[in-house]
Write a protein that holds these residues in place. Structure first.
Motif, short mmCIF file in Angstrom:
data_model
loop_
_atom_site.label_atom_id
_atom_site.label_comp_id
_atom_site.label_asym_id
_atom_site.label_seq_id
_atom_site.Cartn_x
_atom_site.Cartn_y
_atom_site.Cartn_z
N ASP A 43 -1.86 -3.40 -8.34
CA ASP A 43 -1.52 -1.69 -8.54
C ASP A 43 -0.52 -1.50 -7.32
OD1 ASP A 43 -4.34 -1.70 -8.93
OD2 ASP A 43 -5.21 -0.73 -7.27
N ALA A 44 0.14 -2.72 -6.88
CA ALA A 44 1.49 -2.14 -6.22
C ALA A 44 2.73 -1.58 -7.80
CB ALA A 44 1.95 -2.34 -5.23
N TRP A 45 1.93 -3.78 -8.91
CA TRP A 45 3.04 -4.03 -9.52
C TRP A 45 3.01 -2.77 -10.26
CZ3 TRP A 45 5.72 -8.07 -11.16
CH2 TRP A 45 6.69 -8.53 -12.56
N LEU A 83 0.40 -0.98 0.28
CA LEU A 83 0.12 -0.15 0.01
C LEU A 83 0.86 1.26 0.61
CD1 LEU A 83 -2.57 -0.74 2.23
CD2 LEU A 83 -2.69 -0.20 0.15
N GLN A 84 2.16 1.19 1.04
CA GLN A 84 2.98 2.27 1.14
C GLN A 84 3.60 2.67 -0.59
OE1 GLN A 84 5.35 0.91 3.90
NE2 GLN A 84 5.40 2.52 4.96
N ILE A 85 3.82 1.38 -1.34
CA ILE A 85 3.95 1.11 -2.78
C ILE A 85 2.70 2.10 -3.37
CG2 ILE A 85 5.12 0.43 -5.26
CD1 ILE A 85 6.41 -1.48 -2.96
N ASP A 125 -8.87 -8.31 -2.01
CA ASP A 125 -7.72 -7.08 -1.56
C ASP A 125 -6.99 -7.42 -1.62
OD1 ASP A 125 -10.73 -5.88 -1.04
OD2 ASP A 125 -9.99 -5.29 0.73
N GLY A 126 -5.63 -8.59 -1.10
CA GLY A 126 -4.86 -9.02 -1.53
C GLY A 126 -3.98 -8.96 -2.91
N PRO A 127 -4.62 -9.44 -3.45
CA PRO A 127 -4.21 -9.17 -4.70
C PRO A 127 -4.76 -8.47 -5.87
CG PRO A 127 -5.05 -11.89 -4.42
CD PRO A 127 -5.63 -11.14 -3.03
N ASN A 147 6.49 -10.82 3.60
CA ASN A 147 5.25 -9.21 3.09
C ASN A 147 5.21 -8.85 2.55
OD1 ASN A 147 8.24 -8.76 2.65
ND2 ASN A 147 7.99 -6.78 3.29
N GLY A 148 5.52 -9.12 1.34
CA GLY A 148 5.40 -9.36 -0.06
C GLY A 148 3.59 -9.91 -0.62
#
Length: 597
Positions: free
Chosen positions: A182-184, A115-117, A175-177, A154-155
């Motif tokens: 979105d981070a990728w 989420l920070q990413i 949510d996880g996937p 953690n990823g």
């Protein structure tokens, strides 16, 4: 591979890859790769330098095409190691680095950071990675946050929202996937914006989904064809029954009886066009059984799995003895002696802009319908080439941002790099004069990220006209508005090369002269062009004159009797029949000179 990644990253620190188009490697053979960490034989790379690669190659009797390097997102790009890998190869048999970047900040990081990413907290690190990889300039593989469908780091999706649907984004998706995707995409978009197109992106899953639940199937984590160049999978043959126990090569990667494994078929279900890489694999030590397993694995890669175009052997004595020669046999050398296995490393050529066209919008004049209240997100941010800046509008419809290319150009595509506040419905519009606009492209299915829009137009002004926002709580926001094409390098385009100021005193006062030099796109003087401009400061008047054979137009001010002050001349227009004044190419637009000071 079911393992605690914090250990491997601690070890890795010790020993220390829109719409993209992708060109697959030119061969259908399988490239030989390795992660090398055999300390007992001083064969570790990069800790023992190139000698580690040489020692491994002596074991298998072949040169490597690919060497894997583990890094954290906060680490620096391993320039020295990548140069060593690249230098180890030859023109006919190159060796390319594979960099595995994990979203961790220290050796034992168990805090989820995806989420920070997404929110930009790691943008400075990501931008530096992209800039350094672009500067490195040679082909390499990039894998971000591999084995996301496992629950041991953690990823993972399990650590970043799991199967819940009410804490992030689309309530119909786990949510996880969704957070992972979105981070990728966020990381990939930064690379795209910076132009790090020598990186081939590997999306690498674990061979089995853990937890074994529908929401955690690796298909849910796929970022999309435009964000992935290679499909990857990690898998191991274990001795330890608390993990998967001893399995055949087919059971590890092609277990058709297990819907949470069967990784080859499932990857091929995602795409049959993208090459597959076994991004990590190995076999535990078990006397004679390991010899048979290794021989069978390489036989099957050749006969049954030709779509596997690269493999990386995990050569390390860790939670099991994964060393390829742990039993001292010559089987690896014999199996890999087949010419099907190649030492020529080729990540392929992923690129957003390989068609030799420039970003015509870079640093050009921009206008917008609005700017987000109390923000610095001005429209010029969208054409400054900096991914960390952006334009954002008020949260209402419609909104637009336009760029003046400064001259008529042949446009081949427009690239929109959206922030999270993207347009669901918008048009790309073109105009000759910036007043009357025509739709060149319209969509009602915008999905954010990077939009690459092919266009074939000759125009000067380009505008993104948004009519419906993805999230009505926000406005529209673009990191970059890129307009790609060619600018005619011909004598029909002219601009100001220089302005030289001088003053002369006469009996009835002092006046200034501005010598404005006009040149064409190639730098040659343009004669017969009318230069018009405005004087300010000591005089308030205008002048207009025609350039001579040297391209010089001498514009004079009125006279003044004032003893001191400043003459300033500003060019308003340059005109010549059948020529285009390319104001964006001007090296100067005004100049000043002082008297009596």
């Amino acid at each position: 591979m079911i393992k605690r990644l914090r250990l491997i990253f601690a070890l890795a620190v010790l020993i220390s890859g829109l719409g993209l188009t992708y060109t697959c490697p030119a061969f259908a053979d399988s490239q030989i790769g390795a992660f090398i960490a055999d300390w007992e034989k001083d064969a570790t790379f990069p800790w023992h330098g190139e000698q580690g690669i040489i020692n491994f190659e002596e074991v298998i009797g072949r040169k490597t095409a690919c060497i894997k390097i583990y890094k954290r997102i906060v680490d620096e790009f391993p320039y020295a190691e990548c140069i060593a890998v690249n230098s180890h190869g030859t023109a006919d048999s190159p060796t390319a680095p594979y960099i595995d970047i994990h979203p961790s900040t220290n050796d034992s990081d168990d805090i989820p950071h995806l989420l920070q990413i997404i929110n930009g907290d790691f943008d400075a690190y990501i931008q530096k990675w992209a800039e350094d990889i672009k500067e490195y300039g040679k082909p390499l593989w990039i894998c971000f946050d591999g084995e996301m469908n496992g629950d041991w780091h953690n990823g993972s999706g399990a650590a970043n929202g799991g199967g819940a649907t009410d804490a992030y984004g689309d309530p119909t998706k786990p949510d996880g996937p969704e957070v992972y995707v979105d981070a990728w995409r966020h990381m990939h978009d930064i690379f795209t914006s910076i132009g790090a197109d020598n990186a081939a992106w590997v999306w690498a899953v674990n061979n089995s989904d853990w937890p074994r639940e529908e929401w955690n199937k690796f298909e849910n984590y796929y970022p999309g064809d435009g964000y992935v160049d290679w499909l990857g999978v990690d898998g191991y043959n274990w001795n330890r029954v608390e993990y998967a126990g001893w399995q055949t090569f087919q059971q590890v990667f092609d277990n058709k009886d297990d819907e949470y494994s069967n990784s080859f078929d499932r990857l091929r279900g995602i795409s049959v066009e993208k090459p597959i890489i076994i991004a990590e694999f190995g076999c535990a030590h078990k006397r004679k059984a390991k010899k048979e397993w290794v021989q069978n694995a390489f036989d099957l890669l050749k006969t049954d799995y030709p779509f596997v175009e690269c493999f990386i052997w995990f050569d390390m004595n860790k939670e099991e003895n994964w060393l390829i020669d742990s039993d001292g046999s010559r089987i690896p050398r014999i199996a890999l002696s087949d010419s099907y296995f190649t030492s020529a490393g080729d990540p392929g050529t992923p690129a957003i802009n390989t068609d030799d066209v420039e970003n015509l919008a870079l640093d050009k004049s921009t206008t917008a319908s609005s700017v987000e209240t109390n923000s610095a997100h001005v429209p010029s941010n969208a054409v400054d080439g900096n991914y960390l800046t952006r334009w954002s509008s008020h949260n209402s419809d419609p909104q637009w941002i336009a760029v003046d290319l400064g001259a008529f150009c042949d446009i081949s595509k427009v690239i929109l790099n959206w922030e999270t506040a993207y347009a669901k419905s918008y048009a790309i519009q073109i105009s000759d004069d910036g007043s009357y606009w025509d739709d060149a492209y319209v969509t009602t299915a915008g999905d954010g990220g990077v939009d690459i829009i092919p266009l074939a137009a000759n125009t000067r002004h380009v505008r993104m006209y948004g009519t419906e926002r993805y999230n009505t709580a926000w406005g529209y926001s673009l990191f970059e508005l890129g307009v790609y094409g060619t600018r005619a390098e011909s004598a029909e385009y002219m601009h100001i090369q220089s302005i030289d100021m001088s003053v002369r005193a006469k009996r009835k006062g002092t006046f200034a002269t501005a010598e404005v030099k006009i040149v064409d796109a190639g730098g040659a003087a343009v004669s017969g062009a009318t230069v018009s401009g405005q004087w300010s400061g000591l005089t308030q008047d205008s002048d207009s004159t025609v350039t001579d054979s040297f391209g010089i137009a001498s514009c004079d001010s009125n006279k003044t009797n004032t003893a001191s002050g400043t003459f300033t001349f500003t060019v308003n227009s340059v005109f010549k029949e059948e020529w285009t004044y390319d104001s964006a190419a001007d090296l100067e637009k005004s100049d000043s000179i002082n008297i009596g000071q």
